[in-house]
Design a protein around this motif. Structure first.
Motif, PDB file in Angstrom:
ATOM      1  N   ILE A   1      59.838  73.941  64.376  1.00 34.51           N
ATOM      2  CA  ILE A   1      59.305  74.441  63.113  1.00 34.51           C
ATOM      3  C   ILE A   1      60.229  73.955  62.000  1.00 34.51           C
ATOM      4  O   ILE A   1      61.426  74.271  61.986  1.00 34.51           O
ATOM      5  CB  ILE A   1      59.217  75.975  63.127  1.00 34.51           C
ATOM      6  N   VAL A   2      59.683  73.198  61.051  1.00 38.22           N
ATOM      7  CA  VAL A   2      60.532  72.574  60.038  1.00 38.22           C
ATOM      8  C   VAL A   2      60.484  73.288  58.694  1.00 38.22           C
ATOM      9  O   VAL A   2      61.401  73.158  57.887  1.00 38.22           O
ATOM     10  CB  VAL A   2      60.170  71.084  59.859  1.00 38.22           C
ATOM     11  N   MET A   3      59.418  74.042  58.402  1.00 40.24           N
ATOM     12  CA  MET A   3      59.364  74.822  57.169  1.00 40.24           C
ATOM     13  C   MET A   3      58.352  75.948  57.336  1.00 40.24           C
ATOM     14  O   MET A   3      57.405  75.846  58.116  1.00 40.24           O
ATOM     15  CB  MET A   3      59.019  73.956  55.947  1.00 40.24           C
ATOM     16  N   THR A   4      58.605  77.033  56.609  1.00 34.72           N
ATOM     17  CA  THR A   4      57.721  78.192  56.684  1.00 34.72           C
ATOM     18  C   THR A   4      57.458  78.735  55.289  1.00 34.72           C
ATOM     19  O   THR A   4      58.176  78.431  54.324  1.00 34.72           O
ATOM     20  CB  THR A   4      58.321  79.317  57.538  1.00 34.72           C
ATOM     21  N   SER A   5      56.427  79.575  55.181  1.00 34.53           N
ATOM     22  CA  SER A   5      56.122  80.302  53.956  1.00 34.53           C
ATOM     23  C   SER A   5      55.530  81.642  54.343  1.00 34.53           C
ATOM     24  O   SER A   5      54.708  81.730  55.266  1.00 34.53           O
ATOM     25  CB  SER A   5      55.136  79.512  53.081  1.00 34.53           C
TER      26      SER A   5
ATOM     27  N   GLY B   1      52.731  76.729  50.786  1.00 39.43           N
ATOM     28  CA  GLY B   1      52.712  78.045  50.164  1.00 39.43           C
ATOM     29  C   GLY B   1      51.424  78.767  50.488  1.00 39.43           C
ATOM     30  O   GLY B   1      50.405  78.138  50.813  1.00 39.43           O
ATOM     31  N   VAL B   2      51.467  80.100  50.413  1.00 40.96           N
ATOM     32  CA  VAL B   2      50.307  80.939  50.713  1.00 40.96           C
ATOM     33  C   VAL B   2      50.069  81.871  49.531  1.00 40.96           C
ATOM     34  O   VAL B   2      51.019  82.504  49.042  1.00 40.96           O
ATOM     35  CB  VAL B   2      50.519  81.763  51.999  1.00 40.96           C
TER      36      VAL B   2
ATOM     37  N   THR C   1      46.169  78.705  51.958  1.00 47.33           N
ATOM     38  CA  THR C   1      47.386  77.901  52.091  1.00 47.33           C
ATOM     39  C   THR C   1      47.247  76.588  51.334  1.00 47.33           C
ATOM     40  O   THR C   1      46.215  75.914  51.418  1.00 47.33           O
ATOM     41  CB  THR C   1      47.665  77.596  53.572  1.00 47.33           C
ATOM     42  N   LEU C   2      48.290  76.220  50.609  1.00 45.52           N
ATOM     43  CA  LEU C   2      48.363  74.927  49.937  1.00 45.52           C
ATOM     44  C   LEU C   2      49.526  74.136  50.526  1.00 45.52           C
ATOM     45  O   LEU C   2      50.648  74.652  50.620  1.00 45.52           O
ATOM     46  CB  LEU C   2      48.548  75.095  48.429  1.00 45.52           C
TER      47      LEU C   2
ATOM     48  N   ASP D   1      41.782  77.316  53.827  1.00 49.12           N
ATOM     49  CA  ASP D   1      41.432  78.696  53.504  1.00 49.12           C
ATOM     50  C   ASP D   1      42.026  79.669  54.525  1.00 49.12           C
ATOM     51  O   ASP D   1      42.652  79.265  55.514  1.00 49.12           O
ATOM     52  CB  ASP D   1      39.914  78.866  53.352  1.00 49.12           C
ATOM     53  N   SER D   2      41.836  80.956  54.282  1.00 51.61           N
ATOM     54  CA  SER D   2      42.497  81.977  55.095  1.00 51.61           C
ATOM     55  C   SER D   2      42.040  81.969  56.545  1.00 51.61           C
ATOM     56  O   SER D   2      42.729  82.498  57.419  1.00 51.61           O
ATOM     57  CB  SER D   2      42.246  83.356  54.485  1.00 51.61           C
ATOM     58  N   ASP D   3      40.886  81.339  56.835  1.00 53.37           N
ATOM     59  CA  ASP D   3      40.389  81.245  58.207  1.00 53.37           C
ATOM     60  C   ASP D   3      40.802  79.958  58.902  1.00 53.37           C
ATOM     61  O   ASP D   3      40.398  79.705  60.047  1.00 53.37           O
ATOM     62  CB  ASP D   3      38.861  81.352  58.218  1.00 53.37           C
ATOM     63  N   GLY D   4      41.583  79.105  58.194  1.00 53.60           N
ATOM     64  CA  GLY D   4      42.050  77.861  58.800  1.00 53.60           C
ATOM     65  C   GLY D   4      41.132  76.676  58.598  1.00 53.60           C
ATOM     66  O   GLY D   4      41.286  75.657  59.284  1.00 53.60           O
ATOM     67  N   GLN D   5      40.189  76.774  57.649  1.00 54.77           N
ATOM     68  CA  GLN D   5      39.274  75.663  57.367  1.00 54.77           C
ATOM     69  C   GLN D   5      39.836  74.806  56.238  1.00 54.77           C
ATOM     70  O   GLN D   5      40.026  75.299  55.120  1.00 54.77           O
ATOM     71  CB  GLN D   5      37.888  76.196  56.997  1.00 54.77           C
ATOM     72  N   PRO D   6      40.097  73.510  56.492  1.00 54.83           N
ATOM     73  CA  PRO D   6      40.704  72.666  55.458  1.00 54.83           C
ATOM     74  C   PRO D   6      39.679  72.117  54.479  1.00 54.83           C
ATOM     75  O   PRO D   6      38.507  71.921  54.810  1.00 54.83           O
ATOM     76  CB  PRO D   6      41.336  71.537  56.277  1.00 54.83           C
TER      77      PRO D   6
END
Length: 389
Positions: free
Chosen positions: A155-159, A200-201, A207-208, A228-233
């Motif tokens: 894991i390289v970065m989180t938000s 970012g969230v 998520t962006l 989006d919040s459901d994981g659809q890009p």
């Protein structure tokens, strides 16, 4: 995964005589940070922002522990239930201590980056030797730990997700969403033409992801992708035609969308993104007031919490926090009484939990009378339960 402990364990908690359980209000420290004059708030701008009395600021709670010189306390977070969680250890053996003394122990962890969650603390350990990363959730009221399976890639970065949980970018280019317990909600390969610069969230869980450099839109541009919040890009888009120099950081706005901060010697605010829209707008002018300070969301979308921390030069820290309306008006400053810094590290900012609990960063305090012959050091944490509901 580690089996939950039967219940909270009691640790040897000692409060030094000179450290009271409740504090005294001291005059607000003089600010050493030049600021722009605050805008005059409108008649209703600050109406929904929490009001805090001096009596509430004085009624903090204290967790303090005395231990050997080899044991340090080095991570703190709100527990989501009006208290605080403290991580302490000696580099091999670590212990999570709840504010009232419950504890849970595990081994072979190098470091632990704590994030405050509803009901507890979620974080990722650093790998040590041949032990891979762990994703751990610590339940605040009981101190029970839940360990998730190891990831296949680093894991390289989180938000932090303001609605609860984390987003993480893995070394293999995967974007993952975790719930508050660290369990995977969804997983998505990120389709960007340059390495990810930041993630970012927003307050709605969208998520962006941004990538800067030689992207599909040309050299020195910033490419963006909303999920989006459901994981659809969505589709990759040109976020900025000219990539600012420095490190990028996305921070959530009160209702939806994100602000982009750029750290290059000093922090500046480069853009604002509306939720799921494939374009950037200008950052609002009020962000320039105290640009160096963190910008945290108040519970319930009531505004922002902007803490500051000043090293007084006598081994103590002075901390304040500005309350800001959703529109950016300054609604007052909370003066927190000074506390011992305890070590050579810079003064750290206050933390804010989802339940409005304010937590002071942990400090390793060595009494003046201590020498190098094994006298104890003190770990001390102050917290204000549900101060900003």
């Amino acid at each position: 995964m580690e089996e939950p402990a039967p219940g909270p364990q009691v640790v040897d908690v000692e409060v030094p005589d000179e450290a009271p359980v409740t504090g005294e209000v001291r005059p607000p420290p003089e600010s050493t940070e030049p600021e722009l004059p605050p805008e005059e708030p409108g008649p209703t701008d600050c109406e929904g922002v929490p009001s805090v009395s001096r009596q509430q600021l004085a009624a903090f709670e204290l967790w303090s522990h005395s231990g050997s010189r080899e044991v340090s306390c080095f991570a703190t977070a709100p527990d989501g239930a009006g208290g605080a969680l403290i991580l302490r250890g000696n580099g091999v053996r670590f212990q999570i201590a709840a504010s009232w003394g419950g504890s849970m122990t595990w081994y072979s962890v190098n470091d632990f980056v704590a994030t405050a969650q509803p009901g507890g603390m979620l974080g990722i350990t650093d790998p040590i030797q041949d032990v891979p990363q762990w994703l751990l959730f610590v339940h605040g009221p009981t101190g029970h730990v839940r360990q998730q399976p190891n990831e296949a890639a680093e894991i390289v970065m989180t938000s932090v997700d303001p609605t609860g949980g984390l987003r993480a970018v893995l070394a293999d280019g995967t974007l993952k969403a975790y719930d508050v317990y660290g369990e995977t909600r969804w997983s998505l390969p990120v389709s960007l033409s340059a390495p990810v610069s930041t993630v970012g969230v927003d307050a709605r869980g969208h998520t962006l992801v941004l990538a800067a450099g030689d992207t599909r839109f040309g050299p020195s541009t910033v490419e963006g992708l909303w999920v989006d919040s459901d994981g659809q890009p969505g589709q990759p888009f040109l976020a900025l035609a000219q990539a600012p120099a420095g490190g990028y950081e996305l921070m959530p706005q009160v209702k939806e969308g994100l602000f982009l901060a750029v750290n290059h010697g000093a922090r500046t605010w480069a853009a604002a993104f509306e939720s799921l829209k494939p374009e950037a707008g200008p950052a609002p002018e009020w962000l320039a007031r105290g640009a160096e300070r963190p910008l945290l969301l108040l519970p319930g979308g009531k505004g922002y919490f902007r803490p500051s921390a000043t090293d007084t030069g006598n081994w103590s820290c002075e901390r304040q926090a500005e309350l800001i309306s959703p529109a950016g008006s300054s609604c007052g400053t909370l003066p927190f009484s000074s506390s011992p810094k305890g070590d050579l590290s810079p003064c750290k900012h206050l933390m804010l939990g989802a339940d409005g609990t304010v937590v002071e960063p942990v400090g390793n305090i060595e009494p003046e009378w201590a020498d190098r012959e094994g006298h104890p050091v003190y770990c001390s944490v102050r917290y204000w339960p549900r101060l900003l509901q």
